[in-house]
Design a protein around this motif. Structure first.
Motif, mmCIF file in Angstrom:
data_model
loop_
_atom_site.group_PDB
_atom_site.id
_atom_site.type_symbol
_atom_site.label_atom_id
_atom_site.label_comp_id
_atom_site.label_asym_id
_atom_site.label_seq_id
_atom_site.Cartn_x
_atom_site.Cartn_y
_atom_site.Cartn_z
ATOM 1 N N GLN A 29 97.370 131.108 89.793
ATOM 2 C CA GLN A 29 97.979 130.925 91.099
ATOM 3 C C GLN A 29 98.192 132.304 91.726
ATOM 4 O O GLN A 29 98.926 133.128 91.214
ATOM 5 N N LYS A 30 97.510 132.542 92.850
ATOM 6 C CA LYS A 30 97.623 133.812 93.538
ATOM 7 C C LYS A 30 98.760 133.808 94.556
ATOM 8 O O LYS A 30 99.392 134.824 94.782
ATOM 9 N N SER A 31 98.963 132.676 95.185
ATOM 10 C CA SER A 31 100.042 132.533 96.154
ATOM 11 C C SER A 31 100.468 131.068 96.138
ATOM 12 O O SER A 31 100.044 130.303 95.254
ATOM 13 N N ARG A 32 101.277 130.740 97.119
ATOM 14 C CA ARG A 32 101.774 129.371 97.106
ATOM 15 C C ARG A 32 100.635 128.343 97.232
ATOM 16 O O ARG A 32 100.723 127.244 96.683
ATOM 17 N N PHE A 33 99.550 128.734 97.923
ATOM 18 C CA PHE A 33 98.460 127.761 98.133
ATOM 19 C C PHE A 33 97.092 128.288 97.701
ATOM 20 O O PHE A 33 96.086 127.667 98.016
ATOM 21 N N THR A 34 96.996 129.392 97.035
ATOM 22 C CA THR A 34 95.718 129.984 96.641
ATOM 23 C C THR A 34 95.634 130.017 95.123
ATOM 24 O O THR A 34 96.561 130.464 94.435
ATOM 25 N N TYR A 35 94.402 129.573 94.643
ATOM 26 C CA TYR A 35 94.177 129.529 93.198
ATOM 27 C C TYR A 35 92.783 130.081 92.931
ATOM 28 O O TYR A 35 91.830 129.735 93.636
ATOM 29 N N ALA A 36 92.621 130.878 91.909
ATOM 30 C CA ALA A 36 91.328 131.462 91.515
ATOM 31 C C ALA A 36 91.089 131.111 90.060
ATOM 32 O O ALA A 36 91.986 131.228 89.203
ATOM 33 N N MET A 37 89.793 130.678 89.787
ATOM 34 C CA MET A 37 89.443 130.288 88.432
ATOM 35 C C MET A 37 88.634 131.416 87.785
ATOM 36 O O MET A 37 87.620 131.848 88.324
ATOM 37 N N THR A 38 89.046 131.858 86.632
ATOM 38 C CA THR A 38 88.373 132.904 85.862
ATOM 39 C C THR A 38 87.908 132.314 84.538
ATOM 40 O O THR A 38 88.702 131.708 83.796
ATOM 41 N N CYS A 39 86.572 132.479 84.293
ATOM 42 C CA CYS A 39 85.986 131.967 83.058
ATOM 43 C C CYS A 39 85.559 133.151 82.187
ATOM 44 O O CYS A 39 85.043 134.163 82.675
ATOM 45 N N THR A 40 85.725 133.028 80.903
ATOM 46 C CA THR A 40 85.342 134.048 79.942
ATOM 47 C C THR A 40 84.526 133.399 78.831
ATOM 48 O O THR A 40 84.619 132.191 78.584
ATOM 49 N N TRP A 41 83.681 134.215 78.179
ATOM 50 C CA TRP A 41 82.827 133.732 77.105
ATOM 51 C C TRP A 41 82.512 134.883 76.146
ATOM 52 O O TRP A 41 82.778 136.049 76.427
ATOM 53 N N ASN A 42 81.860 134.504 75.051
ATOM 54 C CA ASN A 42 81.415 135.483 74.066
ATOM 55 C C ASN A 42 79.939 135.732 74.293
ATOM 56 O O ASN A 42 79.120 134.839 74.089
ATOM 57 N N PRO A 43 79.530 136.956 74.710
ATOM 58 C CA PRO A 43 78.123 137.191 75.048
ATOM 59 C C PRO A 43 77.221 137.262 73.831
ATOM 60 O O PRO A 43 75.986 137.263 73.976
ATOM 61 N N GLY A 44 77.736 137.342 72.636
ATOM 62 C CA GLY A 44 76.876 137.430 71.459
ATOM 63 C C GLY A 44 76.564 138.872 71.105
ATOM 64 O O GLY A 44 77.229 139.825 71.542
ATOM 65 N N ARG A 45 75.472 139.033 70.293
ATOM 66 C CA ARG A 45 75.126 140.348 69.777
ATOM 67 C C ARG A 45 74.572 141.242 70.878
ATOM 68 O O ARG A 45 74.116 140.769 71.911
ATOM 69 N N HIS A 46 74.544 142.522 70.546
ATOM 70 C CA HIS A 46 73.971 143.506 71.462
ATOM 71 C C HIS A 46 72.452 143.446 71.361
ATOM 72 O O HIS A 46 71.889 143.516 70.280
#
Length: 918
Positions: free
Chosen positions: A141-158
């Motif tokens: 929740q960024k403000s009373r009416f603003t929301y941002a979705m952040t996704c994360t993952w494991n990229p694997g090996r180099h």
């Protein structure tokens, strides 16, 4: 084969080809290339490269595939990996690309000449991307009416390759643009999220070796929301001292979601948080009252929230806010203890009362004062004494007895329960048993065994021991069921005195004490040893105990180390309680070096060296020698005294000789061998007895011996002859006609004979010598013999005259004036001489009195030394009448001057009535 000129021409051609602006790659385009061109290879796979020569190079320079060599990063590839396909193609094979490096080059080596590069490629080795895993998303929740979705993952090996990641999502009937991460490869944020619809989310990874796709995630964004924490938190105190009320605002609408809350709090200064039970705040709200708090205590509060059904994420904790509860009356009385000082008088006590300030949660407010009550239980009629004190100590002057002290702490709300301390007349109750200590990390544990009787509580005293200041006591009271306690704030390497007192309902037990260290170390210095007493074979050593600050632990023993200069060191261990030790079996008159070492459980320290020398003689040896010697000396002295006492008459005769009465002496006539050459007047010219009324003394200088001629000194030779003549004819006291005893003459003294003792007789002779101006002298000898000793003044005058060589010799000349003329015929034989006038025989020199003493070896009278001039005798007066002495007189018609006249010394004169010493 290339010839020399062909090879030079080929080289020239290559240079022109490289420098030509029409050639893009120089030699590479001209002579060959490698297939594949800059490949990307999987790590660990097989790889084969081909080097193809151009026909133009074959025709011009006779270059063939058999002349090709391969290199990896300037490192030659083994020829076992080569393969010549035809005369223009050569291949190289690598079974494992993990050892492959860039660049890979194809080169020509002809007839062992200079190596030339044909072509080179860049080889890239890497891995294909793995499937992204652990994909998760959260809506912030960024403000009373603003929301941002952040996704994360494991990229694997180099992968060692350039790999691109894309976050893709869609609704069942709509696909949205891809989300491409920036500067990272494991997360991406979608700025606008829509609630209440399922969204499919997945991740794609792509590089030169392949592509990978994660498992899809299907979720409604409302279920993964992390709301903002409550805002505008405020705290207010209630009517009760244990309650505070919190009020806040929520930033998410109830229409979107309903929330539940979590409240935590702690006391200011404490790090441990406490939480309100979750079930008490599981419903939507904007305030809450917290109960069970401590009165007059400041607290810190913080709140967080999440979706009411527990799906989603907790918000962050809100900003911390503080609040304080109101005051309440103290919850307990202060702990009180005492120290009794009886040093002034056993019947009168100085009682130092002390108590500990209540802790904040015990005081429940600000303590305004303490009320102290003292009751004498020994006398019921004694009044109760009350004191109001604002400090935490008080001193009382009490008589010996039993007292009950009550202490109450008071604040603005009320007073504390009373604390009671019983001060008994004596500590007659049972003490604790088996008091012991044990270090535990940074704490010192004190334990004891309880006595058989029931104990209400225990008082533990401890203080840091110091040699320079008093022991400042700290104390603590624990319940009676406790038999051990950890003391905090104890310093290492410091000695503490710990005492435990049991307190009973009707009295107090005696205290048991123990010394303890939290940690021990070796002493900071060693003892300084000195000698108290040193003997012949032993020495008493003494030293002072180390101060408690220098010990750093318990001194277990002292060690004495001593030795001679060239001897072995001897070690002696001494009990730590002693400060004196006697070294025995030492060697006499020997230098020893001694030092001392103090030891604790953790080490030892040695003090400075000290030297001493044993005595040469033992005790009593000197006395054994001195006492007999002194006794022998005293015995000899005693025997000498007894001998002197028995021989006192003989000693008296030698020391104090008998002096005869001059009035009874007999003077004999004496005639020298040489007849007198002067004219003596008749008896009527002689002075009668008693005619001398006055004697005047005139000191004149005696001329140096050189002023006398040999003729002047001849009369003294006659004196030497006279000695033998007088000894042969004389008898009596003088050896003369007057029967005197013999007497040593002047010549005898000149010959060096030893000095006669004082009992010898003394001869008095008057000699008149020396004529006028070298005329023939007139010699007259007058001799008076008597045992009368010389006077001190006479002897000293003689000593002075005989010892002063350089000074002019002086004699006394006695000028005697006749008071009257005596012509009576019955006068005794007295020869009187007149001076011959100048008209008859020249000037008369004068009278010279010559003394010859038996105690001196030099001629006296003229005061001359040996070998000096001898005075001539001109006139000699003699008398033989008993009781009369010689009275010389010189009658001068033309008297000489003082300087011309020789010295004369008359040791005695005769006045009327007898003998008078001068």
């Amino acid at each position: 084969m290339f010839s020399r000129w062909n090879w030079v021409a080929c080289g020239f051609y290559l240079v022109l080809s490289i420098c030509s602006p029409d050639a893009s790659s120089g030699l590479v385009q001209s002579c060959g290339h490698i297939i594949p061109e800059s490949p990307v290879l999987a790590l660990g796979s097989n790889f084969t490269a081909l080097c193809i020569l151009n026909e133009s190079c074959l025709d011009f320079g006779n270059i063939y595939a058999s002349q090709i060599i391969w290199k990896i990063k300037n490192r030659l590839v083994p020829k076992e990996q080569y393969r010549e396909i035809n005369r223009t193609v050569s291949s190289v094979t690598f079974n494992d690309t993990s050892s492959l490096a860039t660049p890979l080059t194809c080169n020509i080596l002809a007839d062992g000449q200079i190596e030339q590069n044909i072509y080179g490629i860049t080889v890239t080795v890497g891995l294909a991307p793995e499937k992204p895993k652990n994909l998760s998303c959260i809506v912030h929740q960024k403000s009373r009416f603003t929301y941002a979705m952040t996704c994360t993952w494991n990229p694997g090996r180099h992968t060692f390759l350039d790999t691109q990641f894309r976050l893709r999502y869609r609704w069942p009937e709509q696909i949205f643009p891809d989300c491409i991460p920036k500067d990272v490869n494991n997360s991406c944020t979608i700025d606008d999220s829509q609630f209440f619809v399922n969204t499919e989310i997945w991740v794609e990874a792509t590089n030169a070796l392949g592509k990978a796709v994660s498992d899809p995630l299907v979720v409604d964004p409302i279920d993964i929301v992390k709301p903002l924490p409550p805002q505008n938190v405020s705290i207010t105190s209630g009517l009760l001292p244990t309650v505070l009320q919190l009020v806040w605002e929520n930033w998410i609408s109830d229409a979107v979601m309903t929330l539940k809350f979590n409240i935590r709090y702690r006391i200011v200064g404490d790090t441990n948080w406490m939480e309100v039970p979750p079930e008490d705040t599981a419903s939507p709200r904007t305030s809450f009252s917290i109960q069970g708090l401590r009165p007059y205590t400041e607290y810190v509060f913080s709140i967080r929230c999440m979706k009411e059904d527990g799906v989603g994420y907790w918000s962050d904790w809100s900003e911390e806010k503080t609040g304080i509860t109101i005051e309440d009356q103290p919850s307990k009385g202060p702990s009180i203890w005492r120290i009794i000082d009886t040093s002034q008088s056993p019947a009168y006590w100085t009682v130092h009362l002390m108590w500990k300030a209540l802790k904040p949660y015990e005081a429940n407010g600000v303590i305004l004062q303490y009320e102290l009550t003292v009751r004498d239980k020994s006398s019921l009629s004694s009044p109760v004494k009350k004191y109001n004190v604002t400090s935490t100590n008080h001193t009382l002057q009490l008589q010996e007895g039993t007292y009950e002290v009550t202490l109450i702490a008071r604040n603005s709300v009320g007073q504390s329960p009373p604390s009671v301390l019983l001060i008994p007349a004596s500590n007659s109750k049972a003490p604790v048993k088996n008091l012991r200590t044990l270090p535990k990390h940074d704490k010192l544990w004190v334990g004891w065994t309880a006595p058989n009787n029931y104990v209400l509580k225990y008082v533990i005293e401890w203080c840091l021991m110091s040699s320079s200041s008093d022991c400042i006591i700290e104390w603590q009271i624990v319940p009676g069921d406790v038999q051990g306690i950890d003391l905090k704030g104890i310093k290492p390497f410091k000695c503490y005195l710990i005492t435990v007192y049991p307190l009973y309902a009707d009295g107090q037990g005696s205290g048991q004490s123990v010394k303890a260290y939290l940690k021990q170390d070796r002493p900071s210095k060693g003892p300084t040893v000195q000698t108290k007493k040193v003997g012949k074979a032993e020495a008493v050593l003494t030293w002072n105990h180390l101060t408690v600050e220098e010990q750093n632990g318990f001194i277990r023993n002292y060690t004495i180390l001593y030795k001679t200069i060239d001897g072995n060191e001897t070690v002696v261990t001494v009990d730590p309680s002693k400060t004196e030790y006697t070294l025995s079996s030492l060697t006499s008159d020997t230098l020893y070096t001694v030092r001392m070492m103090a030891s604790t459980d953790n080490g030892s320290r040695t003090g400075p060296d000290f030297t001493f020398t044993t005595q040469k003689f033992g005790k009593g040896e000197i006395e054994a020698i001195v006492v007999p010697v002194c006794l022998a000396f005293l015995l000899i002295v005693l025997l000498g005294v007894l001998f002197c006492f028995n021989k006192r008459d003989l000693i008296k005769k030698h020391i104090w000789p008998i002096v005869p009465d001059p009035s009874k002496s007999n003077i004999a006539q004496w005639s020298p061998q040489v007849p007198a050459k002067h004219n003596i007047s008749s008896k009527d010219q002689m002075y009668p007895e008693g005619s001398f009324t006055d004697v005047s003394v005139v000191e004149i200088e005696a001329d140096d011996k050189k002023s006398f001629s040999e003729q002047d000194l001849k009369p003294f030779d006659l004196l030497k002859k006279e000695k033998s003549t007088s000894e042969g004819h004389s008898s009596g006291i003088g050896g003369s006609s007057c029967m005197s005893s013999p007497r040593q003459s002047v010549s005898d003294s000149d010959e060096g004979e030893t000095t006669q003792n004082t009992s010898s007789t003394v001869q008095y002779s008057t000699v008149v010598l020396n004529g006028y101006r070298d005329q023939t002298p007139v010699q007259v000898f007058s001799r008076s013999e008597s045992t009368q000793p010389l006077l001190d003044s006479e002897e000293r005058s003689e000593d002075h005259a005989g010892g002063a060589d350089s000074t002019p010799q002086r004699q006394q000349y006695f000028r005697q004036n006749g008071g009257q003329d005596e012509t009576s015929a019955d006068r005794p034989c007295f020869e009187r001489t007149k001076q011959i006038t100048h008209a008859n025989e020249g000037d008369l020199v004068g009278f010279v009195q010559l003394q010859i003493s038996g105690q001196s070896s030099q001629p006296l009278g003229l005061g001359m030394e040996k070998n000096t001039q001898e005075a001539a005798v001109s006139n000699v007066l003699q008398t033989c009448t008993e009781g009369q002495t010689v009275r010389p007189e010189t009658v001068e018609e033309n008297p000489l001057s003082v300087d011309e006249m020789p010295k004369s010394y008359l040791p005695q004169t005769v006045r009327q009535g007898g003998y008078m010493p001068q």
